[in-house]
Design an enzyme around this catalytic site. Structure first.
Site, short mmCIF file in Angstrom:
data_model
loop_
_atom_site.label_atom_id
_atom_site.label_comp_id
_atom_site.label_asym_id
_atom_site.label_seq_id
_atom_site.Cartn_x
_atom_site.Cartn_y
_atom_site.Cartn_z
N GLY A 181 30.78 0.20 -25.69
CA GLY A 181 30.42 0.82 -24.42
C GLY A 181 29.12 1.58 -24.51
N ASP A 182 28.97 2.37 -25.58
CA ASP A 182 27.72 3.10 -25.81
C ASP A 182 26.56 2.14 -26.04
OD1 ASP A 182 29.07 5.49 -25.63
OD2 ASP A 182 29.14 5.86 -27.78
N LEU A 183 26.80 1.13 -26.86
CA LEU A 183 25.73 0.22 -27.23
C LEU A 183 25.29 -0.63 -26.04
CD1 LEU A 183 27.17 -0.90 -30.69
CD2 LEU A 183 25.34 0.76 -30.29
N GLN A 213 28.56 3.18 -18.36
CA GLN A 213 29.32 2.46 -19.39
C GLN A 213 30.32 1.50 -18.75
OE1 GLN A 213 30.56 6.16 -21.29
NE2 GLN A 213 29.79 5.40 -23.23
#
Length: 410
Positions: A181-183, A213
């Site tokens: 999600g962050d990436l 996200q």
């Protein structure tokens, strides 16, 4: 700089672009790191008394008796310059506005509304610099009924649908084994930022790049959305299987597992030939791709064949046999990936200084034929470049910088 160094600097795709990075952890730092890897001047802004807490994340690399530096932090903050600014102080707010006036991009990953409460939202900062590209990464985005909710990577995986699809059908869902999600949000933010930068360079007008996200994860669910909207099918965990393509998944071999994706008629025939049983390609039950897609046929006829074939060989043997003809790859551990000669040839493992040591970490997957390699530098210590940035970018003198230090603004 020497003339050669100036020439090298000028060839960097984002040379001359100044980015203010006021983000923490990964959703944000990874976005600005991608820009830094492409040659932008990225200035990481941290609170003087409360720096990015990812600096405490393992693994730590110690130098002598020192507490050590985080290799995790370094991996997402390489190539940046570090300054400290207290955004809650009057001097700190004024300083950020001065920096914004000299910048092209600002990246933040606060919960929506936080920058507005500080008096530093986009509507304020655009008055300092109408060309500013203001990139905001959050869990749910800047609009919608859930925009103010707190979020982490797992939040994005949960509400974006990906978590519900991962795992095995007879067990509870499993999160994807990385902070996807962050990436993913960082990747989309980098793309959106560069698109907005082009508009700003062409028109002189900046804008907000709003990336969530949840939105980012939703786009990673492959065919799940259209399966639901057209057929009413709700995607669930499939383990290592594909919803309709067969054979296409994980298979055991003598010393581990391989991925095999030989589902087309061409690849299936080549596979049968490779294992010395060409007649299997003419079996009337499995002689076409459509027949092999049938779940019952795949389980009853195709899977036993593959298990027998693959079980007689090791990963390296199977890869060598498949060569350039058949889509078959060993399922590698991270240790095997890091030591992979092909990964080395692609220069995807690079050495970055951390606490006086050279630490191997992932490199940049973006390869530009004309630009060539861009040297990668270390991550900054908190406030390491505060004095230099304030002098170079804002032309502040020693007395003013000392005043800001004394007041706690930097």
């Amino acid at each position: 700089m020497t003339q050669d160094a100036d020439a090298r600097e000028a060839t960097r795709p984002l040379a001359g672009v100044v980015v203010l990075d006021i983000t923490r952890v990964v959703a944000g730092p990874f976005c600005s790191m991608l820009l830094a890897d492409l040659g932008a001047t990225v200035i990481k802004v941290e609170h003087p008394d409360d720096p990015d807490y990812a600096r405490t994340f393992p693994p730590m690399v110690a130098e002598g008796d020192a507490a050590g530096e985080s290799a995790f932090f370094s991996q997402f903050n390489r190539n940046k310059r570090g300054i400290t600014v207290n955004l809650k102080s009057a001097d700190g707010k004024a300083l950020l506005k001065q920096l914004v006036a000299k910048a092209d991009i600002l990246v933040e990953n606060f919960r929506p509304g936080t920058m507005d409460k500080l008096g530093l939202g986009y509507d304020v900062l655009r008055l300092c610099n109408p060309r500013l590209v203001y990139t905001a990464i959050s869990g749910f985005g800047r609009t919608g009924p859930n925009s103010s909710r707190p979020a982490f990577d797992n939040t994005g995986q949960a509400v974006g649908g990906l978590w519900s699809m991962n795992g095995y059908p007879d067990r509870p869902p499993v999160r994807v084994g990385t902070i996807i999600g962050d990436l993913a949000a960082s990747l989309y933010a980098a793309i959106g930022t560069l698109a907005a930068l082009r508009v700003a360079e062409r028109t002189g007008e900046g804008q907000v790049v709003d990336v969530s996200q949840q939105d980012s994860i939703l786009t990673l669910t492959e065919n799940a959305v259209v399966r639901y909207t057209t057929k009413g099918e709700v995607a669930g965990p499939l383990g290592n299987d594909h919803p309709f393509v067969r054979p296409y998944g994980q298979f055991a071999c003598k010393d581990g597992y391989v991925f095999f994706g030989g589902y087309t008629d061409k690849f299936w025939r080549l596979t049968c030939d490779m294992f010395g049983e060409p007649h299997q390609a003419d079996d009337p039950e499995i002689d076409t791709m459509e027949k092999r897609f049938d779940p019952d046929v795949a389980e009853r006829k195709v899977k036993p064949l593959l298990e027998r074939w693959f079980g007689a060989y090791g990963k390296a043997e199977l890869e060598a046999m498949a060569g350039d003809r058949i889509p078959l790859s060993a399922i590698r551990t991270i240790a095997e990936v890091v030591e992979d000669p092909h990964v080395a040839a692609r220069k995807m493992i690079v050495e970055i200084p951390v606490a006086g040591e050279s630490v191997r970490m992932f490199g940049s997957p973006i390869k530009l034929s004309r630009t060539g390699e861009i040297p990668l530098g270390k991550a900054p210590m908190p406030g390491e470049h505060t004095r230099a940035v304030l002098m170079e970018l804002l032309r502040l003198d020693d007395a003013e910088i000392q005043r800001l230090l004394n007041s706690g603004a930097v």
